[in-house]
Design a protein around this motif. Structure first.
Motif, PDB file in Angstrom:
ATOM      1  N   ILE A   1      12.303  52.003 -70.145  1.00  0.00           N
ATOM      2  CA  ILE A   1      13.561  51.400 -70.596  1.00  0.00           C
ATOM      3  C   ILE A   1      13.264  50.112 -71.355  1.00  0.00           C
ATOM      4  O   ILE A   1      12.190  49.522 -71.212  1.00  0.00           O
ATOM      5  N   THR A   2      14.230  49.666 -72.147  1.00  0.00           N
ATOM      6  CA  THR A   2      14.099  48.388 -72.836  1.00  0.00           C
ATOM      7  C   THR A   2      14.444  47.257 -71.871  1.00  0.00           C
ATOM      8  O   THR A   2      15.006  47.482 -70.792  1.00  0.00           O
ATOM      9  N   LEU A   3      14.129  46.030 -72.279  1.00  0.00           N
ATOM     10  CA  LEU A   3      14.450  44.876 -71.440  1.00  0.00           C
ATOM     11  C   LEU A   3      15.967  44.727 -71.283  1.00  0.00           C
ATOM     12  O   LEU A   3      16.453  44.349 -70.213  1.00  0.00           O
ATOM     13  N   LYS A   4      16.705  45.048 -72.335  1.00  0.00           N
ATOM     14  CA  LYS A   4      18.168  44.988 -72.265  1.00  0.00           C
ATOM     15  C   LYS A   4      18.705  46.030 -71.290  1.00  0.00           C
ATOM     16  O   LYS A   4      19.616  45.755 -70.496  1.00  0.00           O
ATOM     17  N   GLU A   5      18.139  47.235 -71.340  1.00  0.00           N
ATOM     18  CA  GLU A   5      18.550  48.282 -70.405  1.00  0.00           C
ATOM     19  C   GLU A   5      18.209  47.891 -68.969  1.00  0.00           C
ATOM     20  O   GLU A   5      18.953  48.212 -68.039  1.00  0.00           O
TER      21      GLU A   5
ATOM     22  N   PRO B   1       9.255  37.664 -73.151  1.00  0.00           N
ATOM     23  CA  PRO B   1       9.496  38.858 -73.983  1.00  0.00           C
ATOM     24  C   PRO B   1       8.822  38.729 -75.348  1.00  0.00           C
ATOM     25  O   PRO B   1       8.878  37.671 -75.981  1.00  0.00           O
ATOM     26  N   ILE B   2       8.162  39.813 -75.783  1.00  0.00           N
ATOM     27  CA  ILE B   2       7.536  39.817 -77.109  1.00  0.00           C
ATOM     28  C   ILE B   2       8.051  40.965 -77.971  1.00  0.00           C
ATOM     29  O   ILE B   2       7.741  41.039 -79.153  1.00  0.00           O
ATOM     30  N   SER B   3       8.828  41.871 -77.386  1.00  0.00           N
ATOM     31  CA  SER B   3       9.472  42.953 -78.134  1.00  0.00           C
ATOM     32  C   SER B   3      10.609  43.500 -77.275  1.00  0.00           C
ATOM     33  O   SER B   3      10.886  42.966 -76.196  1.00  0.00           O
ATOM     34  N   ARG B   4      11.247  44.560 -77.726  1.00  0.00           N
ATOM     35  CA  ARG B   4      12.358  45.146 -76.966  1.00  0.00           C
ATOM     36  C   ARG B   4      11.904  45.699 -75.617  1.00  0.00           C
ATOM     37  O   ARG B   4      12.687  45.786 -74.684  1.00  0.00           O
ATOM     38  N   ARG B   5      10.633  46.098 -75.536  1.00  0.00           N
ATOM     39  CA  ARG B   5      10.143  46.750 -74.328  1.00  0.00           C
ATOM     40  C   ARG B   5       8.991  46.022 -73.639  1.00  0.00           C
ATOM     41  O   ARG B   5       8.655  46.347 -72.519  1.00  0.00           O
ATOM     42  N   ARG B   6       8.393  45.068 -74.303  1.00  0.00           N
ATOM     43  CA  ARG B   6       7.175  44.468 -73.770  1.00  0.00           C
ATOM     44  C   ARG B   6       7.315  42.980 -73.514  1.00  0.00           C
ATOM     45  O   ARG B   6       8.096  42.294 -74.173  1.00  0.00           O
ATOM     46  N   GLU B   7       6.514  42.520 -72.533  1.00  0.00           N
ATOM     47  CA  GLU B   7       6.466  41.107 -72.195  1.00  0.00           C
ATOM     48  C   GLU B   7       5.009  40.667 -72.120  1.00  0.00           C
ATOM     49  O   GLU B   7       4.125  41.461 -71.812  1.00  0.00           O
ATOM     50  N   MET B   8       4.777  39.386 -72.403  1.00  0.00           N
ATOM     51  CA  MET B   8       3.469  38.783 -72.205  1.00  0.00           C
ATOM     52  C   MET B   8       3.521  38.054 -70.870  1.00  0.00           C
ATOM     53  O   MET B   8       4.517  37.386 -70.556  1.00  0.00           O
TER      54      MET B   8
END
Length: 199
Positions: free
Chosen positions: A52-56, A143-150
């Protein structure tokens, strides 16, 4: 594995709209999940946080909060299926009233059996407090993209990037208290005053 006395009625939310597992009622939208949970007598509601995306992710935490507070669903057993020990997510779920977490790398054909056994036994192995206690409080997620985090280590001035090796060795295990950065944190100046709150 123990014997299941009776089959339990289980509702599963997952973003995989084509997933079909025998013995589970599968839905692919949060609205459909809430609708089913309020209209039918399920023994267990399981919410998957896979792919899922971070928003989801935020929307699913909200779904869990509604399920835990709604009079029609608050007495229904709720468990969240998560792919990793993500401290921020676990904390958000705990604040949303979730008591149980199941760590799963992926959803496979064994899921029905595992959920049935959990509904039967309600093992303390899935208690959110136990799993959350195994994750270092110094992990920071950016967050670094819609789905990924650092992931950074706040105990090393937010400079140390946390990769799989450190996460598996210390950060996401009960051994995080043995980490040299946890034992002697070097906090960034802005975060220095917050040190006491982390312990």
């Amino acid at each position: 594995m123990g014997q299941i006395i009776k089959p339990y009625q289980i509702l599963l939310y997952t973003s995989f709209s084509d997933l079909a597992l025998e013995g589970l009622r599968v839905v692919a939208s949060p609205i459909a999940c809430l609708n089913e949970a309020t209209l039918k007598p399920f023994d267990l509601v399981a919410v998957s946080f896979h792919e899922i995306t971070l928003k989801e992710r935020d929307a699913l935490v909200e779904l869990c909060l509604v399920c835990s507070k709604n009079p029609l669903t608050s007495n229904t057993l709720l468990i969240c299926l998560v792919p990793s020990r993500h401290r921020d997510l676990l904390s958000s779920l705990k604040n949303a009233g979730v008591d149980h977490i199941m760590l799963l790398e992926s959803l496979d054909s064994s899921l029905t059996r595992r959920l049935q056994l959990f509904a039967e036994n309600r093992s303390v192995d899935y208690a959110i407090d136990r799993i959350l206690g195994e994750v270092c409080p110094y992990i920071t997620y950016i967050p670094i993209s819609r789905r990924r985090e650092m992931l950074y280590c706040r105990a090393y001035r937010d400079r140390l990037v946390l990769g799989p090796h450190l996460l598996n060795l210390y950060c996401e295990t009960r051994h995080h208290t043995e980490c040299p950065y946890y034992k002697a944190p070097k906090l960034a100046k802005a975060a220095h005053g917050k040190r006491a709150k982390l312990r």
